[in-house]
Design an enzyme around this catalytic site. Sequence first.
Site, PDB file in Angstrom:
ATOM      1  N   ASP A 123       0.865  -1.171   0.000  1.00  0.00           N
ATOM      2  CA  ASP A 123       0.000   0.000   0.000  1.00  0.00           C
ATOM      3  C   ASP A 123       0.905   1.225   0.000  1.00  0.00           C
ATOM      4  O   ASP A 123       1.633   1.468   0.961  1.00  0.00           O
ATOM      5  CB  ASP A 123      -0.884  -0.013   1.247  1.00  0.00           C
ATOM      6  CG  ASP A 123      -1.890   1.135   1.280  1.00  0.00           C
ATOM      7  OD1 ASP A 123      -1.735   2.091   0.502  1.00  0.00           O
ATOM      8  OD2 ASP A 123      -2.820   1.080   2.104  1.00  0.00           O
ATOM      9  N   GLU A 162      -1.353  -1.122  -4.065  1.00  0.00           N
ATOM     10  CA  GLU A 162      -2.554  -0.377  -3.677  1.00  0.00           C
ATOM     11  C   GLU A 162      -2.272   1.120  -3.573  1.00  0.00           C
ATOM     12  O   GLU A 162      -1.214   1.528  -3.090  1.00  0.00           O
ATOM     13  CB  GLU A 162      -3.051  -0.901  -2.320  1.00  0.00           C
ATOM     14  CG  GLU A 162      -4.247  -0.162  -1.765  1.00  0.00           C
ATOM     15  CD  GLU A 162      -4.704  -0.721  -0.434  1.00  0.00           C
ATOM     16  OE1 GLU A 162      -5.323   0.032   0.341  1.00  0.00           O
ATOM     17  OE2 GLU A 162      -4.437  -1.908  -0.159  1.00  0.00           O
ATOM     18  N   GLU A 167     -10.545   2.631  -1.425  1.00  0.00           N
ATOM     19  CA  GLU A 167     -10.867   2.999  -0.045  1.00  0.00           C
ATOM     20  C   GLU A 167     -11.355   4.444   0.077  1.00  0.00           C
ATOM     21  O   GLU A 167     -12.088   4.771   1.007  1.00  0.00           O
ATOM     22  CB  GLU A 167      -9.672   2.789   0.876  1.00  0.00           C
ATOM     23  CG  GLU A 167      -8.510   3.742   0.623  1.00  0.00           C
ATOM     24  CD  GLU A 167      -7.474   3.685   1.736  1.00  0.00           C
ATOM     25  OE1 GLU A 167      -7.716   4.278   2.804  1.00  0.00           O
ATOM     26  OE2 GLU A 167      -6.421   3.064   1.533  1.00  0.00           O
ATOM     27  N   HIS A 174     -11.788  -3.235   1.757  1.00  0.00           N
ATOM     28  CA  HIS A 174     -10.858  -2.506   2.620  1.00  0.00           C
ATOM     29  C   HIS A 174     -11.408  -2.511   4.041  1.00  0.00           C
ATOM     30  O   HIS A 174     -12.604  -2.384   4.263  1.00  0.00           O
ATOM     31  CB  HIS A 174     -10.728  -1.071   2.108  1.00  0.00           C
ATOM     32  CG  HIS A 174      -9.829  -0.195   2.905  1.00  0.00           C
ATOM     33  ND1 HIS A 174     -10.280   0.566   3.964  1.00  0.00           N
ATOM     34  CD2 HIS A 174      -8.501   0.054   2.809  1.00  0.00           C
ATOM     35  CE1 HIS A 174      -9.276   1.251   4.473  1.00  0.00           C
ATOM     36  NE2 HIS A 174      -8.186   0.961   3.797  1.00  0.00           N
TER      37      HIS A 174
END
Length: 389
Positions: A211, A237, A263, A312
């Site tokens: 991420d 991500e 998200e 998420h």
Amino acid sequence: MLICDVETFILKVAADDAYLGSLRDGSAIGPGYTVREPWRSLYSDRFETLLVKVTADDGTAGWGEALAPVAPEVPGLIVDLLLAPVLRGMDATRPRPAWSRLRDLMRERGHLAGYQADALAAVDIALWDLAGKLAGRPVADLLGGAFRTELPAYVSGLPRPSDAARAWLARDWANRGATAVKLHLGYGVEADLATVDAVRGAAPALRVAVDAHWAYSLTEALRLAEGLAERYGWFLEAPLAPEDVTGHAELAGRSPVPIAAGESLRHRYEFRQWLDAGAMAIAQPDVGRTGITEAMVIAELAAARHVPVAPHHSTGLAVALAAGLHVAAAIELLEVFEYQPVSTDVGQRILRAPVAAGPARIPLPPGPGLGVDVDEEAVRTIAEESRTV
């Protein structure tokens, strides 16, 4: 059966030393909030959240939660001032029509996103929990049935200050049965890849995702994706600015690893734009920001484009976790669910019986509604203590 009462609870639960340690290098922004470079978002030194309790006239109650990691007072006021007066007197067994009515209150004013959406999400989750309890059936059944009763999961984050410490924690998780981990990075391409190397060296059997917390330019993100692919990485991500649909689409078309995003998105119209642009190979709606009703629509939009969903889950506590698990169970094209060890443990404080969550698989909570038994006395105690924070 009609809705007779709606209550909100602002919770600010103390974090442990390990979590606080990840905040100490940040820049304080007001009391209790920090910005951690290179990430640009505010983080709290506590687990902050909004719970909503919706009660039917027979006394049955449903619980919902928004992903409101900072200033949960804001969506709480939206529920109290704008949503609760409309909810009272509505049919307690019809969550989808209720959600549509509440959505339409502010949609032409641009309030499908932000705090309004967070407030809607909390109420929507509570309505589904209530409807399930009144029907005596799990929410996943009301959504059309569960495709699975155990959810594949990955461990999210290795909150340690050095690569050596992250490697040790990765090995520890692997020994406890974890099969995959997502690293929270964004510190520079070379630094991120060095962390991946350290983790893979310590626990070579783990799948590793990254991420990047929106930290990179397109050129940098492509370099990171290529380096991740060379290391047999899983997915990348949130690599670019969260508004950059075009950039994500170009990156997704060139990246050798799947690009995951979602998200920051709240509703079907945003996800449709990203999906139609080819800007995500894995969709990541967060039920604490979308609610259950909208999460299921988003999952179907993704499925129509053959894009798997990996819900998420962040700092939400036990109610948001349970809602996410029921949605994940009812999604046909599910990739994986995000297991947050710290917030999961903290979230158990508001339950009479814990959610049986693990690093590789999470059972669907059994029982009617969301399948979790909220300890209202504990909620009220924490809410009262939170008033002084």
